[in-house]
Design an enzyme around this catalytic site. Structure first.
Site, PDB file in Angstrom:
ATOM      1  N   ALA A  90       0.952  -1.155   0.044  1.00  0.00           N
ATOM      2  CA  ALA A  90       0.018   0.012  -0.215  1.00  0.00           C
ATOM      3  C   ALA A  90       0.904   1.474   0.033  1.00  0.00           C
ATOM      4  O   ALA A  90       2.160   0.975   0.259  1.00  0.00           O
ATOM      5  CB  ALA A  90      -0.790   0.033   1.359  1.00  0.00           C
ATOM      6  N   GLY A 145       0.730  -5.003   1.291  1.00  0.00           N
ATOM      7  CA  GLY A 145      -0.637  -5.039   0.465  1.00  0.00           C
ATOM      8  C   GLY A 145      -0.340  -5.773  -0.809  1.00  0.00           C
ATOM      9  O   GLY A 145      -0.995  -6.141  -1.399  1.00  0.00           O
ATOM     10  N   GLU A 161       5.359  -5.257   7.262  1.00  0.00           N
ATOM     11  CA  GLU A 161       4.754  -3.845   7.830  1.00  0.00           C
ATOM     12  C   GLU A 161       5.429  -3.511   9.077  1.00  0.00           C
ATOM     13  O   GLU A 161       5.472  -2.944   9.466  1.00  0.00           O
ATOM     14  CB  GLU A 161       3.352  -4.360   8.110  1.00  0.00           C
ATOM     15  N   GLU A 184      -0.614  -9.275  -0.028  1.00  0.00           N
ATOM     16  CA  GLU A 184      -2.186  -9.440   0.414  1.00  0.00           C
ATOM     17  C   GLU A 184      -2.917  -9.411  -0.989  1.00  0.00           C
ATOM     18  O   GLU A 184      -3.820 -10.319  -1.237  1.00  0.00           O
ATOM     19  CB  GLU A 184      -2.434  -8.569   1.289  1.00  0.00           C
TER      20      GLU A 184
END
Ligand code: DAK
Length: 258
Positions: A66, A109, A132, A112
């Site tokens: 992200a 992300g 993260e 993911e």
């Protein structure tokens, strides 16, 4: 289609290829990019011609996560009201099968997002991880759950606590990746699989996807009930009649998607 789009959309027969297109930021998944991705996935779900979706970031990078720059100064309430949870949930709720073609980084992300797809084909350069922890947070789009189901609790725990990455080969050995191919052959291999699945009756493919997903998301009892419901529902399709009649008549079935 203009190169300014954050998600490029191409159609080849019954397969739509969606390409993440923010190369300068290593395809960092900004809210705007996710919005374009959701719109493209929804358009694929709504288009009867499209049976399978191929999602890629191209040969260099899948997605480095992200967009950190869009999150640095956010408050918890801003994170909540940006509706990012709903956005990502819509990616995972796509009805049609999605094949991820992953090359280079699939981090945070990005990892993911790959795990929200149904089949993962990786190039030899692919690296998967949830870094993260290095940013002072934890995965927030399903990483703690999907990586744990894919790799098992001990391997997933180590990756999430250390922020380390695993190679495409390791990911395949642990069941996260279906196939590993040289980078030059990645899109062709993913497309071969996509075109093969696109020859199958599409309603059966969608209901099979829903039922297999349920195995990871519900209890055995609920999963079995969903499987049976979908099995019975398919007897309402022209493709079930065609598939079974063609077998009995010893000919190739002609599926129409109805
Ligand atoms: N965000 C924003 N920009 C990024 C980025 C990212 N995740 N990753 C790379 N970039 C940008 C860099 O800032 C740089 O931009 P400029 O400085 O040139 O403007 C450009 O891409 C090239 O990156 P590097 O110069 O760093 O390239 P290197 O080859 O040296 O390194 C790298 C590549 C992938 C190792 C490195 O860029 C890196 O460590 N990137 C960050 C990886 C990461 O930490 N990913 C996890 C982010 S957190 C949620 C939904 C989703 C999420 C959370 C919640 N909800 C639904 C609630 C997800 C969170 C995350 O993914």
């Amino acid at each position: 289609m203009s190169d300014e789009r954050l998600v490029l959309h191409e159609i080849d027969g019954h397969v739509a290829t969606l390409t993440l297109n923010r190369p300068k930021a290593l395809n960092a998944l900004s809210p705007e990019l996710i919005d374009e991705l959701i719109a493209a996935l929804a358009a694929c779900d709504a288009d009867d011609q499209i049976r399978v979706i191929l999602l890629t970031g191209g040969p260099r990078v899948f997605a480095a996560g992200a967009d950190i720059k869009a999150m640095v100064e956010a408050t918890p309430m801003e994170m909540l009201t940006r509706r990012s949870i709903e956005r990502w949930a819509r990616v995972a709720a796509t009805r049609k099968p999605i094949i991820a073609a992953v090359s280079g980084y699939a981090l945070g992300g990005g990892c993911e997002l790959a795990m929200m797809c149904d089949i993962i084909v990786a190039s030899e350069t692919a690296q998967f991880g949830q870094p993260e922890i290095n940013l002072g947070v934890i995965p927030g789009a399903g990483g703690t759950q999907r990586l744990t189901r894919a790799l098992g609790p001990y391997r997933a725990m180590e990756l999430i606590l250390t922020g380390a990455t695993i190679s495409a080969d390791e990911a395949r050995q642990h069941g996260l990746v279906n196939h590993v191919v040289p980078v030059e052959g990645l899109l062709a291999e993913a497309m071969r699989l996509a075109q093969l699945i696109a020859t199958k009756p599409p309603l059966a493919a969608q209901l099979a996807k829903e039922a297999v997903r349920a195995a990871a998301e519900t209890t055995l009892r609920e999963g079995l009930a969903l499987e049976l419901r979908n099995f019975f529902l398919l007897f309402d399709t022209a493709d079930q009649k065609e598939g079974m009649r063609a077998f009995v008549e010893k000919r190739k079935p002609q599926f129409t998607g109805r």
